[in-house]
Design a protein around this motif. Sequence first.
Motif, PDB file in Angstrom:
ATOM      1  N   GLN A  38     -13.273 -10.536 -38.752  1.00 29.90           N
ATOM      2  CA  GLN A  38     -14.543  -9.983 -39.236  1.00 29.90           C
ATOM      3  C   GLN A  38     -14.687  -8.493 -38.955  1.00 29.90           C
ATOM      4  OE1 GLN A  38     -17.510 -12.311 -37.328  1.00 29.90           O
ATOM      5  NE2 GLN A  38     -17.252 -11.363 -35.328  1.00 29.90           N
ATOM      6  N   TYR A  39     -13.841  -7.942 -38.082  1.00 29.44           N
ATOM      7  CA  TYR A  39     -13.895  -6.514 -37.762  1.00 29.44           C
ATOM      8  C   TYR A  39     -12.859  -5.717 -38.552  1.00 29.44           C
ATOM      9  CZ  TYR A  39     -16.424  -8.675 -33.959  1.00 29.44           C
ATOM     10  OH  TYR A  39     -17.304  -9.436 -33.232  1.00 29.44           O
ATOM     11  N   SER A  40     -12.232  -6.346 -39.523  1.00 32.03           N
ATOM     12  CA  SER A  40     -11.195  -5.740 -40.370  1.00 32.03           C
ATOM     13  C   SER A  40      -9.939  -5.354 -39.598  1.00 32.03           C
ATOM     14  CB  SER A  40     -11.743  -4.529 -41.126  1.00 32.03           C
ATOM     15  OG  SER A  40     -12.738  -4.941 -42.021  1.00 32.03           O
ATOM     16  N   HIS A  41      -9.640  -6.101 -38.544  1.00 34.10           N
ATOM     17  CA  HIS A  41      -8.390  -5.954 -37.792  1.00 34.10           C
ATOM     18  C   HIS A  41      -7.581  -7.217 -37.981  1.00 34.10           C
ATOM     19  CE1 HIS A  41     -11.003  -3.463 -34.891  1.00 34.10           C
ATOM     20  NE2 HIS A  41     -10.332  -2.629 -35.654  1.00 34.10           N
ATOM     21  N   VAL A  42      -6.260  -7.093 -37.867  1.00 33.93           N
ATOM     22  CA  VAL A  42      -5.433  -8.292 -37.854  1.00 33.93           C
ATOM     23  C   VAL A  42      -5.896  -9.151 -36.672  1.00 33.93           C
ATOM     24  CG1 VAL A  42      -3.095  -9.186 -37.482  1.00 33.93           C
ATOM     25  CG2 VAL A  42      -3.453  -7.243 -39.016  1.00 33.93           C
ATOM     26  N   ASN A  43      -6.208 -10.410 -36.941  1.00 31.80           N
ATOM     27  CA  ASN A  43      -6.726 -11.317 -35.922  1.00 31.80           C
ATOM     28  C   ASN A  43      -5.683 -11.567 -34.843  1.00 31.80           C
ATOM     29  OD1 ASN A  43      -7.197 -14.184 -34.804  1.00 31.80           O
ATOM     30  ND2 ASN A  43      -9.139 -13.639 -35.770  1.00 31.80           N
ATOM     31  N   ASN A  44      -6.140 -11.700 -33.600  1.00 33.87           N
ATOM     32  CA  ASN A  44      -5.228 -11.900 -32.467  1.00 33.87           C
ATOM     33  C   ASN A  44      -4.264 -13.059 -32.691  1.00 33.87           C
ATOM     34  OD1 ASN A  44      -6.716  -9.879 -31.354  1.00 33.87           O
ATOM     35  ND2 ASN A  44      -7.592 -11.096 -29.708  1.00 33.87           N
ATOM     36  N   ALA A  45      -4.759 -14.153 -33.240  1.00 38.82           N
ATOM     37  CA  ALA A  45      -3.911 -15.329 -33.450  1.00 38.82           C
ATOM     38  C   ALA A  45      -2.773 -15.042 -34.428  1.00 38.82           C
ATOM     39  CB  ALA A  45      -4.753 -16.490 -33.957  1.00 38.82           C
ATOM     40  N   VAL A  46      -2.972 -14.108 -35.341  1.00 39.19           N
ATOM     41  CA  VAL A  46      -1.932 -13.778 -36.324  1.00 39.19           C
ATOM     42  C   VAL A  46      -0.703 -13.177 -35.632  1.00 39.19           C
ATOM     43  CG1 VAL A  46      -1.393 -12.316 -38.326  1.00 39.19           C
ATOM     44  CG2 VAL A  46      -3.579 -13.544 -38.210  1.00 39.19           C
ATOM     45  N   TYR A  47      -0.907 -12.463 -34.531  1.00 36.41           N
ATOM     46  CA  TYR A  47       0.222 -11.870 -33.819  1.00 36.41           C
ATOM     47  C   TYR A  47       1.204 -12.952 -33.377  1.00 36.41           C
ATOM     48  CZ  TYR A  47      -1.979  -7.314 -33.874  1.00 36.41           C
ATOM     49  OH  TYR A  47      -2.526  -6.131 -34.286  1.00 36.41           O
ATOM     50  N   TYR A  48       0.696 -14.095 -32.938  1.00 32.61           N
ATOM     51  CA  TYR A  48       1.577 -15.182 -32.526  1.00 32.61           C
ATOM     52  C   TYR A  48       2.323 -15.771 -33.726  1.00 32.61           C
ATOM     53  CZ  TYR A  48      -0.236 -14.594 -27.904  1.00 32.61           C
ATOM     54  OH  TYR A  48      -0.550 -14.042 -26.684  1.00 32.61           O
ATOM     55  N   HIS A  49       1.690 -15.760 -34.871  1.00 33.58           N
ATOM     56  CA  HIS A  49       2.358 -16.157 -36.123  1.00 33.58           C
ATOM     57  C   HIS A  49       3.507 -15.181 -36.403  1.00 33.58           C
ATOM     58  CE1 HIS A  49       2.863 -16.951 -40.434  1.00 33.58           C
ATOM     59  NE2 HIS A  49       2.712 -15.663 -40.613  1.00 33.58           N
ATOM     60  N   LEU A  50       3.273 -13.889 -36.196  1.00 32.75           N
ATOM     61  CA  LEU A  50       4.309 -12.880 -36.412  1.00 32.75           C
ATOM     62  C   LEU A  50       5.479 -13.087 -35.454  1.00 32.75           C
ATOM     63  CD1 LEU A  50       2.030  -9.715 -36.785  1.00 32.75           C
ATOM     64  CD2 LEU A  50       3.032 -11.097 -38.612  1.00 32.75           C
ATOM     65  N   PHE A  51       5.171 -13.342 -34.173  1.00 33.48           N
ATOM     66  CA  PHE A  51       6.233 -13.571 -33.185  1.00 33.48           C
ATOM     67  C   PHE A  51       7.090 -14.760 -33.614  1.00 33.48           C
ATOM     68  CE2 PHE A  51       3.161 -12.053 -29.606  1.00 33.48           C
ATOM     69  CZ  PHE A  51       3.181 -10.772 -30.117  1.00 33.48           C
ATOM     70  N   ASP A  52       6.426 -15.829 -33.990  1.00 38.31           N
ATOM     71  CA  ASP A  52       7.121 -17.041 -34.415  1.00 38.31           C
ATOM     72  C   ASP A  52       8.007 -16.764 -35.626  1.00 38.31           C
ATOM     73  OD1 ASP A  52       7.346 -19.786 -33.601  1.00 38.31           O
ATOM     74  OD2 ASP A  52       6.317 -20.350 -35.449  1.00 38.31           O
ATOM     75  N   SER A  53       7.516 -15.963 -36.556  1.00 36.20           N
ATOM     76  CA  SER A  53       8.273 -15.668 -37.779  1.00 36.20           C
ATOM     77  C   SER A  53       9.549 -14.885 -37.490  1.00 36.20           C
ATOM     78  CB  SER A  53       7.401 -14.884 -38.771  1.00 36.20           C
ATOM     79  OG  SER A  53       6.340 -15.680 -39.222  1.00 36.20           O
ATOM     80  N   VAL A  54       9.461 -13.812 -36.723  1.00 37.56           N
ATOM     81  CA  VAL A  54      10.650 -12.995 -36.476  1.00 37.56           C
ATOM     82  C   VAL A  54      11.643 -13.741 -35.595  1.00 37.56           C
ATOM     83  CG1 VAL A  54       9.701 -11.675 -34.498  1.00 37.56           C
ATOM     84  CG2 VAL A  54      11.510 -10.676 -35.918  1.00 37.56           C
ATOM     85  N   ILE A  55      11.164 -14.469 -34.601  1.00 38.02           N
ATOM     86  CA  ILE A  55      12.056 -15.204 -33.706  1.00 38.02           C
ATOM     87  C   ILE A  55      12.797 -16.293 -34.471  1.00 38.02           C
ATOM     88  CG2 ILE A  55      12.113 -16.807 -31.749  1.00 38.02           C
ATOM     89  CD1 ILE A  55       9.816 -14.991 -30.543  1.00 38.02           C
ATOM     90  N   ASN A  56      12.079 -17.078 -35.249  1.00 38.91           N
ATOM     91  CA  ASN A  56      12.734 -18.171 -35.973  1.00 38.91           C
ATOM     92  C   ASN A  56      13.623 -17.671 -37.104  1.00 38.91           C
ATOM     93  OD1 ASN A  56      12.091 -20.827 -34.764  1.00 38.91           O
ATOM     94  ND2 ASN A  56      10.039 -19.960 -34.875  1.00 38.91           N
ATOM     95  N   ALA A  57      13.255 -16.570 -37.745  1.00 31.11           N
ATOM     96  CA  ALA A  57      14.136 -15.985 -38.763  1.00 31.11           C
ATOM     97  C   ALA A  57      15.468 -15.589 -38.127  1.00 31.11           C
ATOM     98  CB  ALA A  57      13.472 -14.776 -39.425  1.00 31.11           C
ATOM     99  N   TYR A  58      15.399 -14.995 -36.932  1.00 29.66           N
ATOM    100  CA  TYR A  58      16.623 -14.605 -36.232  1.00 29.66           C
ATOM    101  C   TYR A  58      17.435 -15.828 -35.810  1.00 29.66           C
ATOM    102  CZ  TYR A  58      19.969 -12.400 -33.199  1.00 29.66           C
ATOM    103  OH  TYR A  58      21.158 -11.979 -32.642  1.00 29.66           O
ATOM    104  N   LEU A  59      16.777 -16.838 -35.238  1.00 25.00           N
ATOM    105  CA  LEU A  59      17.482 -18.041 -34.793  1.00 25.00           C
ATOM    106  C   LEU A  59      18.211 -18.718 -35.950  1.00 25.00           C
ATOM    107  CD1 LEU A  59      14.841 -19.585 -32.355  1.00 25.00           C
ATOM    108  CD2 LEU A  59      17.081 -18.633 -31.734  1.00 25.00           C
ATOM    109  N   ILE A  60      17.565 -18.784 -37.099  1.00 26.78           N
ATOM    110  CA  ILE A  60      18.170 -19.439 -38.259  1.00 26.78           C
ATOM    111  C   ILE A  60      19.330 -18.606 -38.809  1.00 26.78           C
ATOM    112  CG2 ILE A  60      17.745 -20.116 -40.657  1.00 26.78           C
ATOM    113  CD1 ILE A  60      14.840 -20.882 -39.650  1.00 26.78           C
TER     114      ILE A  60
END
Length: 167
Positions: A38-60
């Motif tokens: 609601q403050y026009s910032h990337v939501n804190n929870a999205v950062y964990y989605h980003l971490f998961d994405s880069v880590i799993n992309a690398y693992l695969i």
Amino acid sequence: MCSKLSGLASSTSYLKARTRADYGYFLSYRTRWSDNDQYSHVNNAVYYHLFDSVINAYLIAHCDLSPQASDSIGLVVSSHCQFFSPLSFPDVLDLGLRVNHVGKSSVAYEVGVFREGGGEPAAVGGYTHVFVDRVSRKSSQMRDRTKEGLQRLFVERGSNRAVESKL
């Protein structure tokens, strides 16, 4: 209380000083309108989605780990994130990955979140995976190919620079 806060500031200053050279693997991410809060910032929870994405992309791609076909899976046992500057849609992000620890069954990842082309991280965080048997959920030793792939991004304690930046 003030001493606890100043201790926290000094313990995270090294993370804020990270640069792109500290990470050996990058993945690009285009933010979405729905990533904003609601403050026009990337939501804190999205950062964990980003971490998961880069880590799993690398693992695969580099550790021969297929989440659907592997006998072992990585479970997150701890996570963290330090925020330094806000991001928002329509930013494009560069997610940098490094490995700070590789054990027999565990690995500690660190992710630097950079605005595309930016030199300073907007956030630094990550998590620790413990590899377990898919069925029993008991700790299991990492496969050699997984460990070899993770070692390519491993950064020795006391060293800031990632060894491999070609990935």
